[in-house]
Design an enzyme around this catalytic site. Sequence first.
Site, mmCIF file in Angstrom:
data_model
loop_
_atom_site.group_PDB
_atom_site.id
_atom_site.type_symbol
_atom_site.label_atom_id
_atom_site.label_comp_id
_atom_site.label_asym_id
_atom_site.label_seq_id
_atom_site.Cartn_x
_atom_site.Cartn_y
_atom_site.Cartn_z
ATOM 1 N N HIS A 32 -8.741 6.234 -10.382
ATOM 2 C CA HIS A 32 -9.915 5.553 -9.724
ATOM 3 C C HIS A 32 -9.188 4.346 -9.235
ATOM 4 O O HIS A 32 -10.262 3.427 -9.183
ATOM 5 C CB HIS A 32 -11.003 5.644 -10.830
ATOM 6 C CG HIS A 32 -11.434 6.694 -11.313
ATOM 7 N ND1 HIS A 32 -12.077 7.748 -10.857
ATOM 8 C CD2 HIS A 32 -11.222 7.316 -12.700
ATOM 9 C CE1 HIS A 32 -12.307 8.835 -11.547
ATOM 10 N NE2 HIS A 32 -11.737 8.401 -12.745
ATOM 11 N N SER A 87 3.966 -9.444 13.238
ATOM 12 C CA SER A 87 2.880 -9.662 13.901
ATOM 13 C C SER A 87 3.305 -10.626 15.172
ATOM 14 O O SER A 87 4.098 -11.317 14.958
ATOM 15 C CB SER A 87 1.946 -10.554 13.010
ATOM 16 O OG SER A 87 0.840 -11.140 13.970
ATOM 17 N N LYS A 129 4.018 -12.298 8.644
ATOM 18 C CA LYS A 129 3.715 -10.881 8.226
ATOM 19 C C LYS A 129 4.868 -9.889 8.204
ATOM 20 O O LYS A 129 5.832 -9.963 9.207
ATOM 21 C CB LYS A 129 2.492 -10.383 9.202
ATOM 22 C CG LYS A 129 1.203 -10.977 9.319
ATOM 23 C CD LYS A 129 0.243 -10.886 8.098
ATOM 24 C CE LYS A 129 0.192 -9.299 7.924
ATOM 25 N NZ LYS A 129 -0.669 -8.984 8.734
ATOM 26 N N GLU A 178 1.823 3.543 7.800
ATOM 27 C CA GLU A 178 0.383 3.406 8.198
ATOM 28 C C GLU A 178 0.491 4.697 9.368
ATOM 29 O O GLU A 178 -0.575 5.572 9.634
ATOM 30 C CB GLU A 178 -0.050 2.357 8.895
ATOM 31 C CG GLU A 178 -0.286 1.145 7.733
ATOM 32 C CD GLU A 178 -0.330 -0.092 8.223
ATOM 33 O OE1 GLU A 178 -0.792 -1.186 7.602
ATOM 34 O OE2 GLU A 178 -0.281 -0.372 9.450
#
Length: 475
Positions: free
Chosen positions: A157, A278, A284, A291
């Site tokens: 969970h 970025s 970043k 992704e």
Amino acid sequence: MSDMMWGGRFTKAEEKNALDFNASISYDCRMYKEDIAGSKAHAKMLARHGIISKEDCEKITEGLSAIKKEIDDGKFPFSIELEDIHMNVEKRLTDDIGDAGARLHTARSRNDQCALDLHMYMKRQIGRVAEKLISVEEALLEAAEKYKDVILPGYTHMQRAQPVLFAHHMLCYFAMLERDFKRLEECYDMADMSPIGACALAGTTYPTNPLEEAEELHFSKVYGNSLDAVSDRDYLLQFLSFASICAMHLSRLSEEFIYWSTSEFHFIELDDGYSTGSSIMPQKKNPDMCELIRGKTGRVYGSLIGLLTVMKGLPLAYDKDMQEDKEGVFDAIDTLYFALDIYAGMISTMTVNGKHTREVLEHDFSNATDMADYLAKKGLPFRQAHAVVGGAVHYCIEHHKVLHDLTMEEFKSMSPLFEEDILEALKIENCVKNRESYGGTGPKSVERQKAHGKEAVAAMKEKAAQWKESMAFLG
């Protein structure tokens, strides 16, 4: 009259927009090796049975070899007016060698020719995908060995649950991909069936021998029903099902890598070669490969659902709807191939922050189950032990402690069964070490899993080599 190769009964040419809509050469040109190999085998079979002359067979074979070289060299002028790879090759062959080329299509239809090309193409691509899948399996095994002593929180969970070895976690994904390879074996078996000889749907009046062509093209079996041969796309659906499940496994791993590489988790760092930055925020480092793979999983699912939808209402035998079988399959092959390739490199180059993953376990209750097991082994029924430990956790939260911060006086107040050895039982290393049940996270169990993994990879490599050798004749 239409000048198309099928245009004898037509009185006018196909409208330009209809021609563009109908054509598939923009994507089925990738099957040119299979198409040419199938045509060579067909010509040889026709000549062996006296359906065409040996001289015609020789001309056809030489002409097809010349066309293949031209395509290999990127010099062949594909024509949308000729619709597909089959007609492009046949028209050029006929232009080059005359009537001999026009005899090639005897005892054959584009229906069984197209199906044959797809079967061969899938066999070849399954071998390529298998090699990439094995590379990921090897990377997982290497990571499990490299970081064999690293302990990290296991989750349910998305809440900290119990400590596990990092190797155990990686081997879970190994097991997923091992099942994927078994599904890939089923895909190869279903693709390894020749449809040639079925013609349009009913077979042929010529004295052909489909078994000869199948053997020439390295098929192990032939369809026993001509209607089934030209209408079957189960082998494509089987591959898309495999691809969807495999992509789902990679997507799950992507999800974890994305979490783990955040500052909040800081469990791993992905190599710069598999990360991006970025355009506005200089600090970043984004896990874009993960992704993208997570996002492209939906694309693979779409190909499966798309073909299932195409096939769901089709009457026997061939229908033009089935031209929609290729683009989704081709896209799924390409997507999965690159995703596996990316993951093999990404796993091999990542860094695991083992010191940090271990430290976070000192500040949570991942050893609570071990405390309950301790009491149960002392004779307290487990459900009562569970309640005692639940109360202990509540007490610790109120007093800003964790379980191994408790004093013996506090332990005793919770249960007289606690002795000094409870502190050993609560040590994170012991929580892992003591779980030597079959398939558990204990070091000996994980070593058994790694040994199995090495044996499994060896078997996979042998199988993939057989598939590659079987299709090597395509060049």
